[in-house]
Design a protein around this motif. Structure first.
Motif, PDB file in Angstrom:
ATOM      1  N   MET A   1       0.643  -1.004  -0.122  1.00  0.00           N
ATOM      2  CA  MET A   1      -0.302  -0.375   0.205  1.00  0.00           C
ATOM      3  C   MET A   1       0.885   0.956   0.403  1.00  0.00           C
ATOM      4  N   GLU A   2       1.858   1.131   0.753  1.00  0.00           N
ATOM      5  CA  GLU A   2       2.683   2.349   0.735  1.00  0.00           C
ATOM      6  C   GLU A   2       3.591   2.505  -0.053  1.00  0.00           C
ATOM      7  N   GLU A   3       4.533   1.487  -0.723  1.00  0.00           N
ATOM      8  CA  GLU A   3       5.161   1.852  -1.818  1.00  0.00           C
ATOM      9  C   GLU A   3       4.499   1.686  -3.446  1.00  0.00           C
ATOM     10  N   GLY A   4       3.206   1.030  -3.537  1.00  0.00           N
ATOM     11  CA  GLY A   4       2.730   1.373  -4.422  1.00  0.00           C
ATOM     12  C   GLY A   4       2.193   2.954  -4.943  1.00  0.00           C
ATOM     13  N   HIS A   5       2.181   3.134  -3.370  1.00  0.00           N
ATOM     14  CA  HIS A   5       1.518   4.513  -3.711  1.00  0.00           C
ATOM     15  C   HIS A   5       2.375   5.767  -3.754  1.00  0.00           C
ATOM     16  N   GLU A   6       3.970   5.719  -3.360  1.00  0.00           N
ATOM     17  CA  GLU A   6       4.702   6.230  -3.474  1.00  0.00           C
ATOM     18  C   GLU A   6       5.099   6.494  -4.849  1.00  0.00           C
ATOM     19  N   LEU A   7       5.308   4.871  -5.286  1.00  0.00           N
ATOM     20  CA  LEU A   7       5.650   4.559  -7.176  1.00  0.00           C
ATOM     21  C   LEU A   7       5.274   5.396  -7.490  1.00  0.00           C
ATOM     22  N   LEU A   8       3.385   5.811  -7.547  1.00  0.00           N
ATOM     23  CA  LEU A   8       2.620   6.585  -7.780  1.00  0.00           C
ATOM     24  C   LEU A   8       2.948   7.902  -8.119  1.00  0.00           C
ATOM     25  N   ASP A   9       3.193   8.292  -6.660  1.00  0.00           N
ATOM     26  CA  ASP A   9       3.482   9.661  -6.603  1.00  0.00           C
ATOM     27  C   ASP A   9       4.208  10.337  -7.402  1.00  0.00           C
ATOM     28  N   ARG A  10       6.064   9.669  -7.787  1.00  0.00           N
ATOM     29  CA  ARG A  10       6.908   9.698  -8.128  1.00  0.00           C
ATOM     30  C   ARG A  10       6.732   9.749  -9.494  1.00  0.00           C
TER      31      ARG A  10
END
Lengths: 150, 573, 434
Positions: B278-287
């Motif tokens: 959940m965190e890493e997926g959203h971090e990727l999307l954010d980047r």
């Protein structure tokens, strides 16, 4: 210094032994410091462990500071039967140090050497790249005083 | 393929050319003893235990390194062979610390079993061991040179498979030893603590720092709430410790065993793996959406973190800021769960069961105290857990299947596959795809990123945005991707890197003597676990959803950042 | 001085200035190179070497022509010639003599070998202790490059060849061919397992001809004068001459070029002028530190590969060390084992662990603490090392023990009984070991 030596040989892993020899010879104390080894590792791109392996495998390399003159006395059979043990005793006695040690003035280090190919003039020693054969007490004294005067 | 026919102990054997005598004998049903030989590694030919007689040869041949020839006649057992093998093992024993009863490898030591197999009941040689200091400089590994038999298996692992290059042969003759770095302790040699060396060492020259007593003390301390989390890879490897076949899934038995050891809550790191997605997926999307540093690289593997911090610190901005699942679990257990059960963080003791030796180091990092105290108190390896189970007299094979406890024991198939190389990537893609597109994935299986191939690639369309991903396992493969990034030649947005070959199922804390064949079996098993789960996407994990609703708010929230993300430092070696 | 010596390889030693290539050329040097490059095919050179019957002079006595053929026949664009000048065998100084006395002859031999096998580069690996030889060989290579016999299109032929001189750094094991190759590659000198052998996969895994100095130095003579002339000296199975190094308790120490076929007695008493002083010869060790130690009544053996083999001996490097009757066999063997324990590379178990244990067992004899059961242990240990060690060092280092147990067993027995006949293993008079 290390960088200059490496550049003179070229950055190639196979030059590791000659590079380490040159670094050691360029140093008054005839040894490889930890910093030398780290620099060689970094500049040649060879892991520290591999540099250390080579530096500890070959008997020419020392990781401890040594004297200005390194006296390597052959202790193989042809020299032993021609009096090498007396030669060793003479050097130890005159210099007041044991094998493997360096005189307090930093001038001489005593080491064993394997055969120097000087068997027809046994007993023999190699001192800073020069061969001395047919050694006896008198000759040893004069060699040492010559070196001291240099 | 050309074949060669030879005679081994009177039997005719036909094998492909270039087969070793050792392998040819195996085909003929003859098991030649070995020591330096290890499957998947280079042939070393240095222990000489596997010598055999070859007709017409003055000397004995090392069967591991000698290829077969047409018409060759081999005797694998004779007076000369017996004398040589026995003498060689006696020589090793005479330069070895023979305190076998107090040795961590007692009973699983290959030197011990060789001595037994060769029926060595006395040793004519004096013990000539020159004791050297034991290296306890790291929280992960103990290196005891007094046990070392100089087989070179650790060296091959460190120099060839991992290419970290810490362990190597130094000195010569009777002074020969395996050293780390410039003859330093591991803590000062640039070691990444992956522990792969410890899985191949035949003796106890390098092994995990055993912390089982700390865990027993906590369990026996009635004032502590002792929580255990168990990593995805453990369920497919623990059975091997109890003589079951590699690839056996022991999920329910694992939960049951942990409960019988006395843990108060039996939870699952798979839960935290879902949270990581959940965190890493959203971090990727954010980047991706806000021009962040790409490619983003996963950060679950602490050996990998140790590597990039020491050898490629210039690339640290590429790392995801997400903590590993182990550490996310720790901080959630001591905050969210602590509140739920009305305890303070200091009353809770978190133990993790990990396939990994670097996890011991990770859990002790100063950044990992976000609950106010140390988030994970002790990280045990698979091998240490097995030791505890045996110590407690639990017959693992007879355990019933039991469920994990709620809520932190609830997980999905996506969390499970974290244990295999490519699994984090696959789990992330399952979630990111659905979050971005709002569509349901037609197939959940991203098979391109599975398996033991060194570097794997795939592309995914996320609503017209093409995302290229790559997966590497083992440091040698990781280095190739890092060099691409350094040279600006990496056309990827997301990269998964796992320190150990095969991912965590092949971790440095897994049962001794992991081979590629065993890795394959464990990988197969972990995808079976995934397939059998009712939920297979992290964002569908109800416990994770509840955590966000009740506590964190949303992924990448301020609280998430505080508890679930971390920073890295340049520790250039 | 005896007239048994031959002047062939050593014809120029002492007579020319080793720094001046013109003196080499004016005495017939580089004639073989010109002849080969202008009139012979590489295979022709190999055939001539084969016909000469030249056997490797480094110790293993492998047919040189056959080795060249193997390198020649192994497919590959990149091949190497490596000259093994890591003359570390105690009591051996013939290669030093050749390199210091006539460095160009060796350079010519290496170029010819390179031409024959299709190599582009040669290496001369000289032990680090030989400062003067290193300097002279570097100079000889430089001089030869200056006159165009090294470099590209040598003698306007499609033959490019160059030589690099490398120094060792103090490791006896680098005389072993694969240890030397590892050292050239910049690593510690730890031998590789065989097969594959260097002619198939040597330096950087390329086909490599690796030969001793003396072997390569013979090639110019063979190419110049033909195999028939070469065979005019020596015996049927050992053609040509052999450089023998005499050292130890012997009156006339030095390097001597001798025809194969003469006896060890000729060498010791005619060439070597026997033991000096009032002493008697007790033992000779032949072939270097790992050579056999034999008593003075075995000197009828001929300097001949076959005759020596028949008698369980090996010529090794050509070193003969004489020991007079004031010496203790146990003490000599002990000093040899100390050497091997120090010089073992440490890679394989039998050698790394075996040599120190062998030393300890012999040390027990010198301390008077050995028991008859030591013989059984010595037997299984020496056999294990000889049969199971990875390379020649570990396989041959037990030889002094094995041979002295064969020929001087009584001296071992006496030490078990607390007596050192030479009085060396004792700290008080009477030869009683304390």
């Amino acid at each position: 210094m290390v960088e200059e030596i490496i550049n003179s040989h070229g950055i190639a892993e196979d030059k590791l032994v000659p590079i380490l020899l040159d670094i050691q010879n360029s140093n008054d104390k005839h040894y490889l410091s930890e910093d030398d080894l780290k620099q060689v590792s970094r500049l040649l791109g060879i892991p520290e462990s591999r540099v250390y392996s080579v530096a500890t495998f070959y008997s020419f390399f020392s990781l401890q500071p040594r004297g200005k003159y390194i006296i390597q006395i052959c202790d193989n059979a042809p020299c032993i039967v021609n009096g090498a043990y007396n030669v060793i005793d003479d050097f130890r006695h005159i210099l007041g140090i044991d094998m493997g040690q360096t005189t307090p003035d930093g001038l001489f280090t005593l080491e064993y050497s394997s055969c120097l190919g000087c068997c027809s003039h046994a007993p023999a020693a190699r001192i800073s790249g020069e061969l001395y054969g047919d050694l006896d007490s008198e000759k040893i004294k004069s060699i040492l005083s010559d070196l001291r005067r240099r | 393929m050309n074949t060669v026919t030879l005679t081994i102990d009177g039997q005719k054997v036909t094998v492909p050319e270039n087969t070793s005598i050792l392998d040819a004998a195996k085909k003929a049903g003859i098991d030649i003893p070995t020591l330096c030989y290890f499957p998947d590694q280079n042939i070393k030919g240095n222990c000489r235990v596997c010598v055999v007689e070859v007709e017409g040869s003055r000397t004995l041949a090392a069967s591991c390194s000698t290829p077969v020839n047409e018409g060759m006649a081999v005797k694998t057992w004779s007076k000369n062979v017996m004398n040589a093998r026995r003498t060689i093992v006696q020589l090793m024993l005479a330069d070895h610390d023979e305190d076998c009863n107090e040795c961590v490898k007692n009973g699983v030591c290959e030197l011990q079993s060789l001595a037994q197999r060769l029926n060595i009941q006395h040793n004519p040689f004096k013990n000539i061991l020159k004791p050297k200091p034991i290296d306890t400089s790291t929280p992960s590994l103990i290196r005891n040179p007094n046990k070392c038999v100089k087989c070179g298996r650790c060296v091959d692992m460190c120099q060839e498979t991992q290419q970290v290059g810490i362990l190597f042969d130094a000195y010569r003759g009777a002074d020969s030893e395996i050293v780390s770095g410039l003859g330093k302790y591991l803590s000062d040699a640039g070691c990444i603590l992956c522990g792969q060396c410890s899985t191949v060492c035949p003796v106890a020259a390098i092994y995990e720092n055993d912390e089982t007593d700390k865990v027993w003390q906590a369990i026996f301390d009635t004032s502590k709430r002792v929580i255990v989390q168990t990593a995805p890879a453990i369920r497919v490897s623990i059975a091997e410790e109890f003589d079951m076949l590699p690839g056996t899934v022991a999920l329910g038995q694992l939960a049951a065993g942990l409960r019988r050891l006395g843990f108060d809550d039996v939870f699952d790191t798979d839960f935290a793996a879902d949270l990581t997605i959940m965190e890493e997926g959203h971090e990727l999307l954010d980047r991706l959406q806000h021009g962040g540093m790409l490619p983003m690289i996963t950060s679950c593997s602490p050996g990998w973190i140790n590597f990039i911090e020491q050898y490629y610190p210039d690339l640290l901005p590429h790392l995801s800021t997400c903590k590993s699942p182990q550490q996310m679990f720790g901080s959630i257990a001591k905050t969210y769960y602590a509140q739920k059960i009305g305890l303070k963080p200091e009353d809770i003791f978190v133990v993790s069961i990990m396939p990994c030796t670097a996890k011991k180091y990770e859990s002790g990092r100063p950044e990992m105290n976000d609950s106010g105290v140390r988030d994970v108190d002790v990280a045990l390896t698979t091998r240490e857990l097995a030791r505890m189970i045996r110590q407690a007299g639990i017959d693992f094979t007879a355990l019933p299947e039991e469920p994990f406890d709620e809520p932190l024991g609830i997980s999905t198939g996506a969390g499970a596959i974290f244990g295999a190389t490519g699994g984090v990537m696959e789990a992330a893609l399952r979630t990111v795809y659905e979050v971005v597109t709002g569509n349901t994935l037609p197939s959940l299986d991203f098979t391109d990123v599975r398996g033991l191939k060194g570097i794997k690639e795939a592309s995914v369309d996320l609503d017209d945005v093409k995302v290229n991903v790559a997966v590497a396992h083992g440091i040698a493969n990781a280095k190739k991707l890092l060099e691409l990034i350094r040279n600006g030649a990496a056309d990827y947005q997301f990269i998964e890197i796992m320190c150990c070959p095969g991912g965590c199922i092949g971790g440095g804390g897994q049962p001794y003597r992991t081979t590629n064949a065993i890795r394959q079996q464990r990988i197969k098993a972990i995808y079976e676990v995934d397939k059998a789960m009712p939920l297979r996407k992290s964002h569908e994990n109800p416990a994770v959803q509840a955590l966000y609703e009740e506590f964190l708010g949303r992924p990448l929230s301020e609280k998430s950042h505080h508890l679930l993300h971390t920073t890295y430092s340049n520790r250039q070696h | 001085m005896s007239d048994l010596t031959v002047k062939r390889l050593t014809q120029r030693c002492g007579d020319i200035d080793p720094r001046d290539v013109s003196e080499y050329i004016s005495t017939g040097g580089y004639k073989a190179l010109v002849k080969a490059l202008l009139t012979m095919k590489p295979q022709g050179v190999i055939d001539e070497v084969k016909a000469s019957g030249l056997l490797g002079r480094g110790g293993a006595a492998f047919p040189t022509g056959l080795k060249m053929q193997m390198v020649h026949d192994t497919p590959g664009d990149v091949k190497y010639v490596v000259c093994n000048a890591d003359e570390g065998e105690p009591g051996t100084f013939k290669d030093r003599y050749l390199m210091e006395g006539d460095p160009y002859q060796l350079v010519e031999g290496i170029i010819l070998a390179g031409y024959a096998v299709g190599a582009q580069k040669g290496y001369i690996y000289i032990r680090g202790e030989y400062d003067r030889a290193i300097e002279l060989m570097k100079n000889a290579v430089e001089q030869t490059r200056k006159i165009g016999y090294l470099g590209n299109n040598i003698l306007k032929q499609h033959f490019n060849f160059d030589i690099e001189v490398r120094s060792g750094a103090g490791a006896y094991i680098c005389g072993e061919e694969f240890a030397l190759i590892e050292s050239l590659e910049g690593k510690s000198g730890r031998p590789r397992y065989k097969p594959p052998y260097p002619p198939v996969s040597g330096l950087w895994d390329k086909p490599t001809l690796i030969n001793n100095v003396e072997t390569l130095a013979n090639i110019p003579y063979i190419v110049s004068n033909g195999s028939k002339a070469f065979r005019s000296v020596g015996t049927d199975n050992s053609a040509g001459t052999k450089l023998i190094c005499l050292s130890g308790n012997i009156a006339n120490r030095g390097v001597f070029e001798l025809p194969f076929g003469i006896t060890l007695k000729d060498i010791i008493y005619d060439i070597g002028q026997g033991v000096p002083g009032e002493r008697e010869l007790k033992m000779i060790q032949i072939g270097g530190a790992s050579g056999s130690c034999i008593p003075s009544d075995m000197l009828d053996v001929k300097l001949d590969f076959a005759d020596m083999k028949k008698n369980g001996l090996s010529m090794g490097s050509g070193a003969i060390i004489a020991f007079d009757d004031s010496r203790c066999v146990i003490d000599i063997v002990k000093s040899l084992l100390k050497f091997f324990a120090h010089e073992s590379c440490g890679k394989c178990t039998p050698c790394r662990e075996g040599n120190p244990q062998l030393y300890n067992l012999i040390d027990d004899f010198s301390k008077g603490s050995a028991t008859p059961s030591h013989y059984d242990v010595l037997q299984s240990l020496t056999q294990t090392m000889q049969q199971a060690a990875l390379c020649g060092l570990g396989q041959s280092s037990p030889m002094p023990v094995v041979s002295t147990l064969l020929y001087f067993k009584d001296e071992y027995d006496m030490h078990i009984n607390g007596r050192c006949p030479a009085g060396i293993c004792s700290s008080t008079n009477g030869g009683e070991i304390i």
